[in-house]
Motif scaffolding. Structure first.
Motif, PDB file in Angstrom:
ATOM      1  N   PRO A  45       0.798  -1.226   0.000  1.00  0.00           N
ATOM      2  CA  PRO A  45       0.000   0.000   0.000  1.00  0.00           C
ATOM      3  C   PRO A  45       0.833   1.280   0.000  1.00  0.00           C
ATOM      4  O   PRO A  45       0.357   2.324  -0.451  1.00  0.00           O
ATOM      5  CB  PRO A  45      -0.822  -0.099   1.294  1.00  0.00           C
ATOM      6  N   THR A  46       2.077   1.208   0.496  1.00  0.00           N
ATOM      7  CA  THR A  46       2.919   2.406   0.505  1.00  0.00           C
ATOM      8  C   THR A  46       3.562   2.658  -0.851  1.00  0.00           C
ATOM      9  O   THR A  46       4.112   3.734  -1.087  1.00  0.00           O
ATOM     10  CB  THR A  46       4.033   2.302   1.567  1.00  0.00           C
ATOM     11  N   GLY A  47       3.507   1.649  -1.736  1.00  0.00           N
ATOM     12  CA  GLY A  47       4.097   1.808  -3.060  1.00  0.00           C
ATOM     13  C   GLY A  47       5.606   1.939  -3.054  1.00  0.00           C
ATOM     14  O   GLY A  47       6.188   2.520  -3.968  1.00  0.00           O
ATOM     15  N   THR A  48       6.248   1.380  -2.032  1.00  0.00           N
ATOM     16  CA  THR A  48       7.703   1.497  -1.913  1.00  0.00           C
ATOM     17  C   THR A  48       8.430   0.160  -1.988  1.00  0.00           C
ATOM     18  O   THR A  48       9.618   0.106  -2.267  1.00  0.00           O
ATOM     19  CB  THR A  48       8.086   2.147  -0.572  1.00  0.00           C
ATOM     20  N   GLY A  49       7.725  -0.920  -1.680  1.00  0.00           N
ATOM     21  CA  GLY A  49       8.370  -2.226  -1.610  1.00  0.00           C
ATOM     22  C   GLY A  49       8.879  -2.559  -0.221  1.00  0.00           C
ATOM     23  O   GLY A  49       9.314  -3.676   0.039  1.00  0.00           O
TER      24      GLY A  49
ATOM     25  N   ALA B 191       6.203 -16.776 -12.901  1.00  0.00           N
ATOM     26  CA  ALA B 191       6.145 -17.164 -11.485  1.00  0.00           C
ATOM     27  C   ALA B 191       5.636 -16.007 -10.635  1.00  0.00           C
ATOM     28  O   ALA B 191       5.941 -14.845 -10.905  1.00  0.00           O
ATOM     29  CB  ALA B 191       7.528 -17.589 -10.999  1.00  0.00           C
ATOM     30  N   LEU B 192       4.843 -16.337  -9.607  1.00  0.00           N
ATOM     31  CA  LEU B 192       4.477 -15.370  -8.570  1.00  0.00           C
ATOM     32  C   LEU B 192       5.466 -15.566  -7.428  1.00  0.00           C
ATOM     33  O   LEU B 192       5.611 -16.680  -6.909  1.00  0.00           O
ATOM     34  CB  LEU B 192       3.058 -15.614  -8.055  1.00  0.00           C
ATOM     35  N   SER B 193       6.157 -14.502  -7.052  1.00  0.00           N
ATOM     36  CA  SER B 193       7.172 -14.580  -6.001  1.00  0.00           C
ATOM     37  C   SER B 193       6.975 -13.447  -5.001  1.00  0.00           C
ATOM     38  O   SER B 193       6.502 -12.367  -5.350  1.00  0.00           O
ATOM     39  CB  SER B 193       8.585 -14.467  -6.595  1.00  0.00           C
ATOM     40  N   MET B 194       7.383 -13.709  -3.782  1.00  0.00           N
ATOM     41  CA  MET B 194       7.286 -12.689  -2.740  1.00  0.00           C
ATOM     42  C   MET B 194       8.433 -11.696  -2.851  1.00  0.00           C
ATOM     43  O   MET B 194       9.601 -12.089  -2.998  1.00  0.00           O
ATOM     44  CB  MET B 194       7.304 -13.338  -1.357  1.00  0.00           C
ATOM     45  N   ALA B 195       8.103 -10.414  -2.779  1.00  0.00           N
ATOM     46  CA  ALA B 195       9.126  -9.380  -2.656  1.00  0.00           C
ATOM     47  C   ALA B 195       9.579  -9.367  -1.197  1.00  0.00           C
ATOM     48  O   ALA B 195       8.822  -9.731  -0.298  1.00  0.00           O
ATOM     49  CB  ALA B 195       8.554  -8.023  -3.048  1.00  0.00           C
ATOM     50  N   ASN B 196      10.810  -8.963  -0.956  1.00  0.00           N
ATOM     51  CA  ASN B 196      11.285  -8.908   0.424  1.00  0.00           C
ATOM     52  C   ASN B 196      12.402  -7.885   0.567  1.00  0.00           C
ATOM     53  O   ASN B 196      12.882  -7.321  -0.406  1.00  0.00           O
ATOM     54  CB  ASN B 196      11.740 -10.295   0.911  1.00  0.00           C
ATOM     55  N   GLN B 197      12.800  -7.690   1.815  1.00  0.00           N
ATOM     56  CA  GLN B 197      13.895  -6.763   2.138  1.00  0.00           C
ATOM     57  C   GLN B 197      15.058  -7.534   2.754  1.00  0.00           C
ATOM     58  O   GLN B 197      15.858  -6.982   3.495  1.00  0.00           O
ATOM     59  CB  GLN B 197      13.394  -5.704   3.116  1.00  0.00           C
TER      60      GLN B 197
ATOM     61  N   GLN C 121      15.860 -19.133  -4.462  1.00  0.00           N
ATOM     62  CA  GLN C 121      16.364 -19.214  -3.084  1.00  0.00           C
ATOM     63  C   GLN C 121      16.595 -17.837  -2.465  1.00  0.00           C
ATOM     64  O   GLN C 121      17.276 -17.714  -1.448  1.00  0.00           O
ATOM     65  CB  GLN C 121      17.649 -20.047  -3.009  1.00  0.00           C
ATOM     66  N   ARG C 122      16.014 -16.817  -3.081  1.00  0.00           N
ATOM     67  CA  ARG C 122      16.042 -15.462  -2.520  1.00  0.00           C
ATOM     68  C   ARG C 122      14.639 -14.884  -2.377  1.00  0.00           C
ATOM     69  O   ARG C 122      14.423 -13.963  -1.588  1.00  0.00           O
ATOM     70  CB  ARG C 122      16.890 -14.532  -3.398  1.00  0.00           C
ATOM     71  N   HIS C 123      13.727 -15.408  -3.191  1.00  0.00           N
ATOM     72  CA  HIS C 123      12.336 -14.969  -3.147  1.00  0.00           C
ATOM     73  C   HIS C 123      11.446 -16.210  -3.224  1.00  0.00           C
ATOM     74  O   HIS C 123      11.637 -17.063  -4.088  1.00  0.00           O
ATOM     75  CB  HIS C 123      12.018 -14.028  -4.313  1.00  0.00           C
ATOM     76  N   THR C 124      10.470 -16.300  -2.316  1.00  0.00           N
ATOM     77  CA  THR C 124       9.576 -17.455  -2.265  1.00  0.00           C
ATOM     78  C   THR C 124       8.653 -17.494  -3.477  1.00  0.00           C
ATOM     79  O   THR C 124       7.881 -16.556  -3.705  1.00  0.00           O
ATOM     80  CB  THR C 124       8.716 -17.413  -0.989  1.00  0.00           C
ATOM     81  N   VAL C 125       8.715 -18.578  -4.236  1.00  0.00           N
ATOM     82  CA  VAL C 125       7.799 -18.804  -5.359  1.00  0.00           C
ATOM     83  C   VAL C 125       6.545 -19.466  -4.807  1.00  0.00           C
ATOM     84  O   VAL C 125       6.620 -20.528  -4.183  1.00  0.00           O
ATOM     85  CB  VAL C 125       8.444 -19.701  -6.432  1.00  0.00           C
ATOM     86  N   PHE C 126       5.376 -18.841  -5.025  1.00  0.00           N
ATOM     87  CA  PHE C 126       4.148 -19.405  -4.465  1.00  0.00           C
ATOM     88  C   PHE C 126       3.044 -19.609  -5.483  1.00  0.00           C
ATOM     89  O   PHE C 126       1.925 -20.008  -5.136  1.00  0.00           O
ATOM     90  CB  PHE C 126       3.642 -18.543  -3.294  1.00  0.00           C
TER      91      PHE C 126
END
Length: 198
Positions: free
Chosen positions: A71-75, A100-106, A155-160
């Motif tokens: 929602p913040t549009g920043t990631g 692929a759908l993957s989770m973004a992360n920090q 192995q850096r972003h979860t594929v779901f």
């Protein structure tokens, strides 16, 4: 003999089916409920709460990915159903293939709500060599070479999940005009997510 890798036979796999309704059209995907259960539960529960409604695709990079869900549009914002960030769910069965759908992360175990769709249509020869050196199965390398993808996300972003239809829509979003920070000059919205079947 069928493949043990669900993305190579996505139509035959079991899993929740969702449709992402966007400004540019619909994207339908199948989720990997059994392989990334905590991630899929988070995604579905947020979708049911209309959390993702009218969020922008705030980062689009041609031949790489389109990102939304924050929602913040920043990631770096957003929230999960678990009251904070939650752990990665890596495994050896799913990959960051095109679609692929993957989770973004920090960083490690920092998943919240943001996610992206891989839109890489090619894999260069150096990446293919790297995958061979890293011990990727031949079947997986061949699929990367056939459909494209971003193996550096593995192995850096979860594929779901994996797109089943609507990759033309994802590619259209990836191609919109953007600024130097890869933010679209005109908003492209994820209007809603429909849970089609569970």
């Amino acid at each position: 003999m069928s493949s043990v890798y669900p993305q190579l036979q996505i139509e035959d796999e079991k899993g929740t089916i969702v449709t992402l309704h966007t400004d540019k059209g619909d994207i339908t995907a199948k989720l990997f409920d059994d392989l990334a259960p905590k991630t899929v539960k988070n995604f579905i529960e947020l979708a049911k709460k209309d959390y993702y409604n009218n969020l922008s695709f705030f980062r689009v990079i041609p031949n790489m990915m389109i990102e939304t869900g924050d929602p913040t549009g920043t990631g770096s914002g957003g929230e999960s159903i678990y009251g904070g960030s939650f752990e990665d769910e890596y495994n050896k069965w799913v990959f960051n293939f095109n679609g692929a759908l993957s989770m973004a992360n920090q960083g490690v175990d920092s998943n919240r709500s943001a996610f992206f769709i891989v839109t890489s249509r090619t894999v260069n020869s150096e990446d293919a060599k790297s995958m061979k050196g890293a011990g990727y199965p031949d079947e997986v390398i061949e699929h990367y070479e056939k459909v494209g993808g971003s193996p550096w996300f593995d192995q850096r972003h979860t594929v779901f999940g994996q797109v089943m239809s609507g990759m033309d829509v994802a590619q259209e979003i990836a191609a919109v005009r953007r600024d130097l920070n890869d933010r679209p000059l005109e908003d492209v919205l994820l209007k809603s997510i429909e849970i089609k079947a569970q």
